[in-house]
Scaffold this motif. Structure first.
Motif, PDB file in Angstrom:
ATOM      1  N   GLU A  24       0.814  -1.216   0.000  1.00  0.00           N
ATOM      2  CA  GLU A  24       0.000   0.000   0.000  1.00  0.00           C
ATOM      3  C   GLU A  24       0.851   1.271   0.000  1.00  0.00           C
ATOM      4  O   GLU A  24       0.332   2.374   0.089  1.00  0.00           O
ATOM      5  CB  GLU A  24      -0.981  -0.011   1.180  1.00  0.00           C
ATOM      6  CG  GLU A  24      -2.270   0.747   1.000  1.00  0.00           C
ATOM      7  CD  GLU A  24      -2.971   0.564  -0.336  1.00  0.00           C
ATOM      8  OE1 GLU A  24      -3.496   1.558  -0.844  1.00  0.00           O
ATOM      9  OE2 GLU A  24      -3.001  -0.555  -0.882  1.00  0.00           O
ATOM     10  N   ASP A 157       2.167   3.234   5.708  1.00  0.00           N
ATOM     11  CA  ASP A 157       0.744   3.597   5.721  1.00  0.00           C
ATOM     12  C   ASP A 157       0.087   3.353   7.069  1.00  0.00           C
ATOM     13  O   ASP A 157      -1.081   3.701   7.257  1.00  0.00           O
ATOM     14  CB  ASP A 157      -0.021   2.817   4.633  1.00  0.00           C
ATOM     15  CG  ASP A 157       0.022   1.310   4.861  1.00  0.00           C
ATOM     16  OD1 ASP A 157       1.112   0.790   5.149  1.00  0.00           O
ATOM     17  OD2 ASP A 157      -1.032   0.655   4.734  1.00  0.00           O
ATOM     18  N   SER A 176       3.498   9.508   6.083  1.00  0.00           N
ATOM     19  CA  SER A 176       2.351   8.617   5.949  1.00  0.00           C
ATOM     20  C   SER A 176       1.892   8.645   4.499  1.00  0.00           C
ATOM     21  O   SER A 176       1.534   9.699   3.969  1.00  0.00           O
ATOM     22  CB  SER A 176       1.221   9.072   6.880  1.00  0.00           C
ATOM     23  OG  SER A 176       0.077   8.269   6.714  1.00  0.00           O
ATOM     24  N   MET A 178      -0.371   6.282   1.493  1.00  0.00           N
ATOM     25  CA  MET A 178      -1.246   5.143   1.223  1.00  0.00           C
ATOM     26  C   MET A 178      -1.812   5.266  -0.182  1.00  0.00           C
ATOM     27  O   MET A 178      -2.341   6.313  -0.559  1.00  0.00           O
ATOM     28  CB  MET A 178      -2.377   5.079   2.242  1.00  0.00           C
ATOM     29  CG  MET A 178      -3.225   3.824   2.128  1.00  0.00           C
ATOM     30  SD  MET A 178      -4.419   3.694   3.480  1.00  0.00           S
ATOM     31  CE  MET A 178      -4.916   1.971   3.285  1.00  0.00           C
ATOM     32  N   ARG A 184      -7.535   5.458   2.447  1.00  0.00           N
ATOM     33  CA  ARG A 184      -6.770   6.601   2.941  1.00  0.00           C
ATOM     34  C   ARG A 184      -7.687   7.628   3.604  1.00  0.00           C
ATOM     35  O   ARG A 184      -7.340   8.231   4.627  1.00  0.00           O
ATOM     36  CB  ARG A 184      -5.991   7.255   1.798  1.00  0.00           C
ATOM     37  CG  ARG A 184      -5.067   8.388   2.245  1.00  0.00           C
ATOM     38  CD  ARG A 184      -4.152   8.843   1.117  1.00  0.00           C
ATOM     39  NE  ARG A 184      -4.867   9.479   0.039  1.00  0.00           N
ATOM     40  CZ  ARG A 184      -4.892   9.070  -1.220  1.00  0.00           C
ATOM     41  NH1 ARG A 184      -4.229   7.984  -1.569  1.00  0.00           N
ATOM     42  NH2 ARG A 184      -5.555   9.730  -2.142  1.00  0.00           N
ATOM     43  N   GLN A 196       1.716  13.796   6.298  1.00  0.00           N
ATOM     44  CA  GLN A 196       0.966  12.974   5.351  1.00  0.00           C
ATOM     45  C   GLN A 196       1.234  13.428   3.918  1.00  0.00           C
ATOM     46  O   GLN A 196       1.259  14.631   3.628  1.00  0.00           O
ATOM     47  CB  GLN A 196      -0.531  13.058   5.636  1.00  0.00           C
ATOM     48  CG  GLN A 196      -1.358  12.030   4.866  1.00  0.00           C
ATOM     49  CD  GLN A 196      -2.730  11.846   5.481  1.00  0.00           C
ATOM     50  OE1 GLN A 196      -3.267  12.740   6.123  1.00  0.00           O
ATOM     51  NE2 GLN A 196      -3.299  10.671   5.310  1.00  0.00           N
TER      52      GLN A 196
END
Length: 218
Positions: A24, A157, A176, A178, A184, A196
């Motif tokens: 992911e 993730d 982070s 994803m 997400r 993120q």
């Protein structure tokens, strides 16, 4: 270090380090796993940020029990080369970053599936060294980096993995990331010290700024 996987095959140069989760992050996981489940008459619905409790039989609406869930996940990992593909711009971005940094994959996957994943990564032009472990990721990144006076970034993730690295490598850039947009959107907000990224293009900018010593707003 107790519990830390074998790292003898990793050779780092005198340059920054980028450590990436795989599922992911570098390879799509949710979308291929959804396709895998449908092939077996199950559906994974994006109702909460987890697999358990979101998988249902297409035949009668029942949920698979713990043993059935584990069996499907094990079978998926054993046959991942038939299902998984790179996340958008992962291959190109990592190729670009590898010109200036060492790239290492750190995947939370049973080590017994390491060979099939290694073959898949090589086929997809992702030749970077890989560590497969079910242990906490913080001690592994710490053992890799060894407090060198060089920038280090970690992409994952899952919040607990990012938090684990934060507690062991305080100066690490924590990103982070994803691939699946539906899940997400259900992910918990990043905790303090984690930034993120919406995609690999944004992650690349964050990492590059970190290499240059620019402050990343977290």
């Amino acid at each position: 270090m107790a519990g830390t996987p074998e790292l003898a095959h990793i050779r780092l140069g005198d340059r920054p380090l980028v450590v990436c989760d795989i599922d992911e992050v570098v390879l799509e996981f949710i979308s291929p796993f959804q396709a895998y489940l449908r092939n077996r008459q199950f559906e994974l619905l994006p109702r909460s940020f987890m697999l358990h409790g979101n998988i249902f039989s297409l035949l009668d609406g029942s949920e698979p029990d713990e043993a059935a869930m584990k069996a499907m996940q094990e079978d998926f990992f054993a046959n991942q080369d038939k299902w998984q593909k790179p996340a958008v711009r992962a291959v190109e971005t990592l190729r670009d970053l590898s010109g200036d940094a060492d790239v290492v994959f750190l995947t939370a996957m049973p080590p017994r599936y390491q060979k099939v994943r290694r073959t898949l990564l090589d086929r997809l032009d992702l030749p970077y060294p890989m560590i497969a472990t079910e242990e906490a990721k913080g001690p592994v990144v710490e053992a890799l980096h060894q407090r060198r006076p060089l920038p280090v970034a970690f992409l994952d993730d899952i919040q607990r993995n990012l938090q684990s690295v934060r507690s062991h490598v305080p100066d690490c850039l924590l990103v982070s990331l994803m691939a699946n947009a539906d899940f997400r959107a259900l992910a918990p907000a990043p905790t303090e010290g984690i930034v993120q990224a919406a995609d690999w293009s944004e992650a690349n900018k964050l990492i590059r700024n970190h290499f240059l010593g620019q402050v990343v707003q977290r």
